[in-house]
Design an enzyme around this catalytic site. Structure first.
Site, PDB file in Angstrom:
ATOM      1  N   LYS A 101      -7.654 -18.305   7.883  1.00  0.00           N
ATOM      2  CA  LYS A 101      -6.431 -17.186   7.456  1.00  0.00           C
ATOM      3  C   LYS A 101      -7.241 -16.060   7.738  1.00  0.00           C
ATOM      4  O   LYS A 101      -8.503 -15.552   7.445  1.00  0.00           O
ATOM      5  CB  LYS A 101      -6.401 -17.422   5.959  1.00  0.00           C
ATOM      6  CG  LYS A 101      -5.390 -16.262   5.539  1.00  0.00           C
ATOM      7  CD  LYS A 101      -5.228 -16.446   3.845  1.00  0.00           C
ATOM      8  CE  LYS A 101      -3.960 -17.317   3.635  1.00  0.00           C
ATOM      9  NZ  LYS A 101      -3.628 -17.151   2.275  1.00  0.00           N
ATOM     10  N   GLU A 151      -6.893 -26.780   2.757  1.00  0.00           N
ATOM     11  CA  GLU A 151      -7.337 -28.014   2.798  1.00  0.00           C
ATOM     12  C   GLU A 151      -6.294 -29.063   2.951  1.00  0.00           C
ATOM     13  O   GLU A 151      -6.182 -30.212   3.774  1.00  0.00           O
ATOM     14  CB  GLU A 151      -8.254 -28.576   1.555  1.00  0.00           C
ATOM     15  CG  GLU A 151      -9.570 -27.911   1.717  1.00  0.00           C
ATOM     16  CD  GLU A 151      -9.459 -26.490   0.749  1.00  0.00           C
ATOM     17  OE1 GLU A 151      -8.454 -25.825   0.759  1.00  0.00           O
ATOM     18  OE2 GLU A 151     -10.456 -26.130   0.301  1.00  0.00           O
ATOM     19  N   TYR A 181      -2.516 -33.049  24.778  1.00  0.00           N
ATOM     20  CA  TYR A 181      -2.801 -31.642  24.063  1.00  0.00           C
ATOM     21  C   TYR A 181      -1.690 -31.036  23.699  1.00  0.00           C
ATOM     22  O   TYR A 181      -1.804 -30.186  22.704  1.00  0.00           O
ATOM     23  CB  TYR A 181      -4.038 -30.783  24.617  1.00  0.00           C
ATOM     24  CG  TYR A 181      -3.740 -30.440  26.237  1.00  0.00           C
ATOM     25  CD1 TYR A 181      -2.699 -29.449  26.702  1.00  0.00           C
ATOM     26  CD2 TYR A 181      -4.561 -31.204  27.020  1.00  0.00           C
ATOM     27  CE1 TYR A 181      -2.892 -29.092  27.875  1.00  0.00           C
ATOM     28  CE2 TYR A 181      -4.548 -30.719  28.214  1.00  0.00           C
ATOM     29  CZ  TYR A 181      -3.565 -29.769  28.756  1.00  0.00           C
ATOM     30  OH  TYR A 181      -3.404 -29.669  30.130  1.00  0.00           O
ATOM     31  N   GLU A 229       1.575 -14.357  -1.103  1.00  0.00           N
ATOM     32  CA  GLU A 229       1.236 -14.972   0.299  1.00  0.00           C
ATOM     33  C   GLU A 229       2.157 -15.837   0.741  1.00  0.00           C
ATOM     34  O   GLU A 229       2.463 -15.701   1.845  1.00  0.00           O
ATOM     35  CB  GLU A 229       0.025 -15.854  -0.082  1.00  0.00           C
ATOM     36  CG  GLU A 229      -1.421 -15.032  -0.466  1.00  0.00           C
ATOM     37  CD  GLU A 229      -2.443 -15.725  -0.601  1.00  0.00           C
ATOM     38  OE1 GLU A 229      -3.410 -15.882   0.330  1.00  0.00           O
ATOM     39  OE2 GLU A 229      -2.666 -16.535  -1.819  1.00  0.00           O
TER      40      GLU A 229
END
Length: 119
Positions: A98, A72, A53, A21
């Site tokens: 993901k 997290e 933004y 990954e």
């Protein structure tokens, strides 16, 4: 009080617990919602009186570029930066998804969502 949302920020990043990954990378989606007092900016029409933004998008992109094992961890870094970067923000919620996670099934995405209030 008001809400600003930056939704469906699409990024390619190298997060995950598996070696593959972090080597290959994956597609991610990030949604960020902030709460802030927008009363002054609604009257002054000045960018300095609100939450930009462009800044929020930049924070997401920069933090997503730092590889982490867990989503997290990335989400917490994003929250920390937005609070540090703009004093008007009273609450923020970030969702990191993901796309097509390698979990042995036909799963569109996995998402973690975290919220934080200004202390």
């Amino acid at each position: 009080m008001g809400i600003i949302k930056v939704e469906n920020i699409r990024v390619f990043a190298n997060h995950g617990c598996l070696k593959e990954e972090t080597a290959i990378g994956s597609d991610y989606r990030v949604d960020l919602e902030i709460k802030a007092n927008l009363k002054k900016s609604s009257k002054t029409d000045e960018l300095s009186d609100t939450v930009d933004y462009v800044f929020l998008n930049k924070v997401v992109r920069e933090e997503m570029a730092i590889p982490s094992k867990l989503l997290e961890t990335v989400a917490q870094r994003i929250l920390n930066r937005v609070f540090k970067g703009n004093r008007l923000i009273t609450k923020a919620t970030v969702a990191v998804s993901k796309i097509n996670p390698p979990i042995g099934g036909d799963v569109e995405m996995v998402t973690i969502k975290m919220s934080q209030k200004r202390k």
